[in-house]
Motif scaffolding. Structure first.
Motif, mmCIF file in Angstrom:
data_model
loop_
_atom_site.group_PDB
_atom_site.id
_atom_site.type_symbol
_atom_site.label_atom_id
_atom_site.label_comp_id
_atom_site.label_asym_id
_atom_site.label_seq_id
_atom_site.Cartn_x
_atom_site.Cartn_y
_atom_site.Cartn_z
ATOM 1 N N GLY A 314 0.758 -1.161 -0.115
ATOM 2 C CA GLY A 314 -0.139 0.044 0.090
ATOM 3 C C GLY A 314 0.907 1.334 0.072
ATOM 4 N N LEU A 315 2.040 1.352 0.814
ATOM 5 C CA LEU A 315 2.818 2.391 0.881
ATOM 6 C C LEU A 315 3.495 2.835 -0.455
ATOM 7 C CD1 LEU A 315 4.513 1.919 4.319
ATOM 8 C CD2 LEU A 315 2.571 3.574 3.674
ATOM 9 N N ASP A 316 3.695 1.556 -1.153
ATOM 10 C CA ASP A 316 4.373 1.564 -2.570
ATOM 11 C C ASP A 316 3.308 2.407 -3.539
ATOM 12 O OD1 ASP A 316 6.046 -1.752 -2.745
ATOM 13 O OD2 ASP A 316 6.719 0.129 -1.865
ATOM 14 N N ARG A 317 2.110 1.889 -3.144
ATOM 15 C CA ARG A 317 1.215 2.523 -4.310
ATOM 16 C C ARG A 317 1.174 4.151 -4.064
ATOM 17 N NH1 ARG A 317 -1.869 -2.137 -2.761
ATOM 18 N NH2 ARG A 317 -3.163 -0.790 -1.280
ATOM 19 N N MET A 318 1.204 4.226 -2.802
ATOM 20 C CA MET A 318 0.922 5.885 -2.315
ATOM 21 C C MET A 318 2.197 6.536 -2.662
ATOM 22 S SD MET A 318 -1.329 6.107 0.988
ATOM 23 C CE MET A 318 -0.659 4.463 1.829
ATOM 24 N N GLY A 319 3.392 5.958 -2.930
ATOM 25 C CA GLY A 319 4.510 6.723 -3.248
ATOM 26 C C GLY A 319 5.407 7.225 -1.896
ATOM 27 N N PHE A 320 5.081 6.341 -0.801
ATOM 28 C CA PHE A 320 5.683 6.382 0.342
ATOM 29 C C PHE A 320 6.934 5.588 0.259
ATOM 30 C CE2 PHE A 320 2.511 9.372 1.054
ATOM 31 C CZ PHE A 320 1.745 9.041 2.182
ATOM 32 N N THR A 321 8.051 6.131 0.808
ATOM 33 C CA THR A 321 9.238 5.264 0.842
ATOM 34 C C THR A 321 9.376 4.816 2.391
ATOM 35 O OG1 THR A 321 10.594 7.182 1.365
ATOM 36 C CG2 THR A 321 10.447 6.589 -1.112
ATOM 37 N N TYR A 322 10.322 3.712 2.500
ATOM 38 C CA TYR A 322 10.598 3.136 3.736
ATOM 39 C C TYR A 322 11.688 2.142 3.621
ATOM 40 C CZ TYR A 322 7.920 -0.455 1.365
ATOM 41 O OH TYR A 322 7.556 -1.377 0.446
ATOM 42 N N ALA A 323 12.517 1.945 4.728
ATOM 43 C CA ALA A 323 13.426 0.874 4.784
ATOM 44 C C ALA A 323 12.555 -0.480 5.247
ATOM 45 C CB ALA A 323 14.521 1.212 6.042
ATOM 46 N N PRO A 324 12.623 -1.570 4.542
ATOM 47 C CA PRO A 324 11.826 -2.636 4.886
ATOM 48 C C PRO A 324 12.140 -2.952 6.236
ATOM 49 C CG PRO A 324 13.039 -2.763 2.858
ATOM 50 C CD PRO A 324 13.576 -1.662 3.387
ATOM 51 N N SER A 337 5.837 12.897 -0.123
ATOM 52 C CA SER A 337 5.383 12.983 -1.123
ATOM 53 C C SER A 337 4.089 13.522 -1.139
ATOM 54 C CB SER A 337 5.381 11.766 -2.081
ATOM 55 O OG SER A 337 4.668 10.705 -1.442
ATOM 56 N N SER A 338 3.337 13.242 0.199
ATOM 57 C CA SER A 338 1.966 13.779 0.309
ATOM 58 C C SER A 338 1.847 15.220 0.203
ATOM 59 C CB SER A 338 1.457 13.246 1.769
ATOM 60 O OG SER A 338 2.243 13.957 2.791
ATOM 61 N N GLY A 339 2.889 15.973 0.474
ATOM 62 C CA GLY A 339 2.891 17.522 0.362
ATOM 63 C C GLY A 339 2.693 17.955 1.804
ATOM 64 N N LEU A 340 2.480 17.189 2.734
ATOM 65 C CA LEU A 340 2.070 17.704 3.960
ATOM 66 C C LEU A 340 3.353 17.185 4.986
ATOM 67 C CD1 LEU A 340 -1.511 16.763 4.428
ATOM 68 C CD2 LEU A 340 -0.586 19.137 4.158
ATOM 69 N N LEU A 345 -0.189 15.751 8.372
ATOM 70 C CA LEU A 345 -0.652 14.430 7.572
ATOM 71 C C LEU A 345 -1.427 13.486 8.679
ATOM 72 C CD1 LEU A 345 -1.492 12.870 5.224
ATOM 73 C CD2 LEU A 345 0.965 11.723 5.505
ATOM 74 N N SER A 346 -0.870 13.281 9.750
ATOM 75 C CA SER A 346 -1.401 12.500 10.812
ATOM 76 C C SER A 346 -2.689 12.964 11.448
ATOM 77 C CB SER A 346 -0.244 12.287 12.099
ATOM 78 O OG SER A 346 -0.910 11.886 13.191
ATOM 79 N N TYR A 347 -2.781 14.150 11.533
ATOM 80 C CA TYR A 347 -3.987 14.854 11.971
ATOM 81 C C TYR A 347 -5.088 14.592 10.976
ATOM 82 C CZ TYR A 347 -7.478 18.069 13.225
ATOM 83 O OH TYR A 347 -8.655 18.961 13.358
ATOM 84 N N ARG A 396 -6.361 15.503 -1.012
ATOM 85 C CA ARG A 396 -5.652 16.534 -0.737
ATOM 86 C C ARG A 396 -5.030 17.061 -2.141
ATOM 87 N NH1 ARG A 396 -3.767 20.531 2.236
ATOM 88 N NH2 ARG A 396 -1.493 20.701 1.751
ATOM 89 N N ARG A 397 -4.394 16.223 -2.728
ATOM 90 C CA ARG A 397 -3.840 16.389 -3.876
ATOM 91 C C ARG A 397 -4.868 17.285 -5.029
ATOM 92 N NH1 ARG A 397 -0.370 10.845 -4.045
ATOM 93 N NH2 ARG A 397 1.487 11.719 -2.898
ATOM 94 N N ASN A 398 -5.949 16.788 -5.067
ATOM 95 C CA ASN A 398 -6.998 17.269 -5.793
ATOM 96 C C ASN A 398 -7.381 18.751 -5.398
ATOM 97 O OD1 ASN A 398 -7.256 15.237 -7.680
ATOM 98 N ND2 ASN A 398 -9.238 14.612 -6.423
ATOM 99 N N ASP A 399 -7.176 18.910 -4.090
ATOM 100 C CA ASP A 399 -7.781 20.376 -3.608
ATOM 101 C C ASP A 399 -6.474 21.265 -3.647
ATOM 102 O OD1 ASP A 399 -9.320 19.201 -0.388
ATOM 103 O OD2 ASP A 399 -9.923 19.394 -2.485
#
Lengths: 400, 276
Positions: A314-324, A337-340, A345-347, A396-399
């Motif tokens: 799911g994170l891959d689909r959203m473009g979020f990166t992570y160390a496995p 990549s969320s721009g926030l 973003l958490s809120y 959010r991206r659409n807004d």
């Protein structure tokens, strides 16, 4: 949601902003906020959603029925439980000690507090990997010590770099805290790093505090190696552990501190006049957990791996990166990549998506773009959480 | 034998214990009842004990503490003014540690534990007397070991000197009608007093390690934050045990205890507890 005059700006309520720089308070404030949302999917707190094993409950019930739970335990803990912990450490962690090298504590958290109280004088420095569970900061501060942060990096899988450790040592450095597997990163300190750090600790006469509360959950290719098992390290290493994470027993509050017998004796005396012995019924439960069937560990490991894989996809689909993640049951992900910011973003995820996730700033000030996601919901709930997250971010991206 | 590097590294507050024997636990004074045991077992079997509880403690138990204290003349908010602790020792330690910062500790009554804790905190400890300058002090009193006249003198002294008070009400467990009014029920004492105590007068719950502290939110939050930093929350089975015990032994239905004469100090504008 509080409004802003700036389009797209997310404004968290004042009660959240007031604690934004205090990791522990921020986590609790978010949990309290989430508690009022009926369909929230909680991927915040590290409280396993699995049940305490039935044989553990049966043993506790038997202790209650037999009146054993009415017999006050010695300050160090029930002798049979101390022996069971010593046996486990010898068998699973290659740490050779006897029951007199074990103190039973009210959860791993109490072990952290007691060890810091026992070791730190005002002004002593202790090296702590960053990001970190900020309760360490509180325990260190309460003891009068000073936290010196050791940066870790996603490109290294959040391993602990021995050079970073070495460069951080000053004449005031008393101890090094190692947390492996790590909260919040789920990184595991590599065997090579651990061995090199052990040599540094001996050269510099450092104490090592090894928090291994998540040690039952280590995933290939990582391997768990306990610092106290390395040559020359048993006499200068305190090993922390507990039942909460391994056996889904957070409500029972049983952990342990293990180390040289003389140190444990002193720590026991300190505990006797401060927090007192651990509840006897909880100790009988812990005894059953350690000495009973262990297939629950393998079963829960399989469950967490399955959830981990779903979340990573799911994170891959959203473009979020992570160390496995190589251990524990978290994913630490970069959400820039969320721009926030992660705080915003958490809120937003909580208010609009009804998904509770902790921002990385709850684990260290510099982690502005990171989120810690716990994998403590069934896979269908994790999938639903991902759908909600994707919807919130898309809106959010659409807004914008 | 040569001490380990860890023993050598001990801070002063813990190092003294290297040479001290560790005290053995006291024998239990009583057994828990079958009914209480059955209730706790049911809570465990229903998996109510598996997870962290609310930080202050399970809501029904906090509510019970609030209700009983209210009957005794002390109003505390069940959500923000009551915390369930992992035993009386823990309650005393966190209360003293959290509230003694930048204060000297003044003691009155049988509070021999204060010396040990005071040493750990590097706090000055003095015995209370009516001529003591109480500015900036934390007053720790064991209410059960004080005479009525001492209560009056102490309350008057508090009015003049404005200390924070920890009232150790451990001799007056919540499962009995109340031997004496709580110190916090005295005129002008509620806002300055953190009370702490036990649930069970027989000692049967001692091994379960469960106790309480309560008071105005401003005081309770400081102590709660420290307690939470140490243990996150108290063990769930012990909390259900305390709740079951109170359910079996409601303090307003037990016969009044014999012995202590009632105090002449009246609680401020509240229904008087059954004091004997």
């Amino acid at each position: 949601m509080p409004t802003s005059s700036i389009p797209g700006e997310v404004v968290a309520p004042s009660e959240l902003q007031a604690v934004a720089n205090d990791g522990t308070r921020l986590r609790y404030a978010l949990m309290e906020m989430a508690a009022s949302i009926p369909d929230v999917i909680a991927l915040g707190r590290g409280d396993p959603d699995l049940d305490t094993p039935e044989h553990v409950i049966a043993a506790a019930a038997n202790a209650v029925e037999q009146g054993l739970a009415d017999e006050p335990a010695p300050p160090a803990g029930l002798p049979e439980l101390r022996q069971a912990v010593a046996d486990k450490l010898r068998r699973d962690n290659n740490i050779g000690l006897e029951a007199d090298g074990v103190l039973i504590t009210g959860g791993g958290q109490e072990g952290i507090f007691l060890v810091m109280q026992a070791l730190l004088e005002p002004g002593d420095e202790i090296l702590v990997p960053d990001p970190r569970y900020t309760s360490y900061d509180q325990a260190i501060e309460q003891a009068g010590g000073t936290t010196v942060l050791l940066p870790t990096r996603p490109e290294d899988g959040f391993d602990l770099d021995p050079e970073v450790v070495s460069n951080a040592i000053t004449p005031r450095t008393k101890a090094l805290l190692i947390v492996s597997p790590n909260n919040p990163t789920s990184g595991v300190v590599s065997s090579d790093s651990l061995r090199r750090i052990a040599r540094i600790a001996q050269e510099k006469n450092l104490i090592v505090i090894s928090d291994e509360i998540y040690e039952r959950y280590v995933y290939p290719p990582a391997e768990q190696l306990s610092m106290a098992s390395l040559p020359g390290m048993a006499e200068r290493t305190v090993t922390l552990g507990g039942c909460s994470k391994a056996y889904a027993m957070t409500g029972w509050r049983v952990g342990w501190v293990a180390g040289p017998a003389d140190f444990i004796h002193a720590l026991t005396g300190y505990k006797a006049v401060t927090t007192g012995p651990v509840s006897a019924v909880s100790q009988y439960a812990a005894l059953a957990a350690l000495t009973g069937p262990q297939d629950v560990i393998e079963e829960s490991r399989r469950i967490y791996l399955d959830r981990r894989d779903s979340m990573m996809a799911g994170l891959d689909r959203m473009g979020f990166t992570y160390a496995p993640p190589l251990g524990a049951f978290f994913i630490y992900t970069n959400a820039s990549s969320s721009g926030l910011s992660a705080f915003e973003l958490s809120y937003l995820l909580l208010k609009e998506g009804h998904v509770l996730i902790f921002p990385g700033t709850a684990f260290g000030e510099r982690w502005q773009d990171w989120l810690r996601i716990s994998l403590l919901q069934p896979t269908p709930q994790i999938e639903e959480a991902l759908r909600r997250m994707e919807a919130v971010i898309a809106r959010r991206r659409n807004d914008l | 034998m040569k001490p380990s590097p860890l023993a050598d590294a001990l801070a002063q507050r813990a190092a003294k214990w290297l040479a001290h024997p560790i005290p053995a636990p006291d024998r239990p004074l009583a057994e828990t009842s079958e009914g209480m045991r059955n209730e706790v077992i049911e809570a465990m079997e229903q998996h109510q004990c598996d997870h962290y509880t609310r930080r202050p403690g399970i809501a029904p138990l906090c509510n019970a503490v609030s209700e009983i204290l209210s009957r005794r003349g002390v109003t505390v908010d069940a959500d923000s003014g009551v915390v369930i602790c992992g035993g009386l020792g823990e309650a005393r330690y966190v209360a003293l540690t959290a509230l003694s910062e930048n204060r000297k500790i003044v003691i009155a009554g049988h509070v021999d534990y204060a010396q040990d804790i005071g040493e750990l905190l590097d706090c000055e400890i003095q015995e209370w007397n009516v001529d003591l300058d109480g500015n900036g002090t934390l007053l720790l009193i064991h209410t059960g070991s004080l005479s009525p006249n001492q209560w009056i003198d102490i309350a008057s002294w508090c009015d003049q000197h404005d200390p924070i008070v920890i009232a150790d009400e451990s001799d007056d467990a919540l499962d009995q009608p109340g031997i004496h009014p709580p110190f916090a029920s005295q005129n002008e004492m509620a806002e300055r007093t953190l009370s702490l105590g036990r649930f069970d007068s027989s000692g049967a719950l001692d091994a379960w390690q469960v106790a309480w502290f309560a008071g105005p939110t401003s005081l309770v939050q400081q102590v709660r934050d420290l307690k939470q930093a140490i243990t996150i929350c108290s063990p769930a089975p012990a909390q259900y045990a305390a709740l079951a015990h109170l359910n079996e032994n409601p303090s307003d239905r037990r016969p009044p205890s014999k012995g202590k004469a009632s105090l002449t100090i009246d609680p401020p504008s509240k229904e008087k507890p059954d004091a004997h």
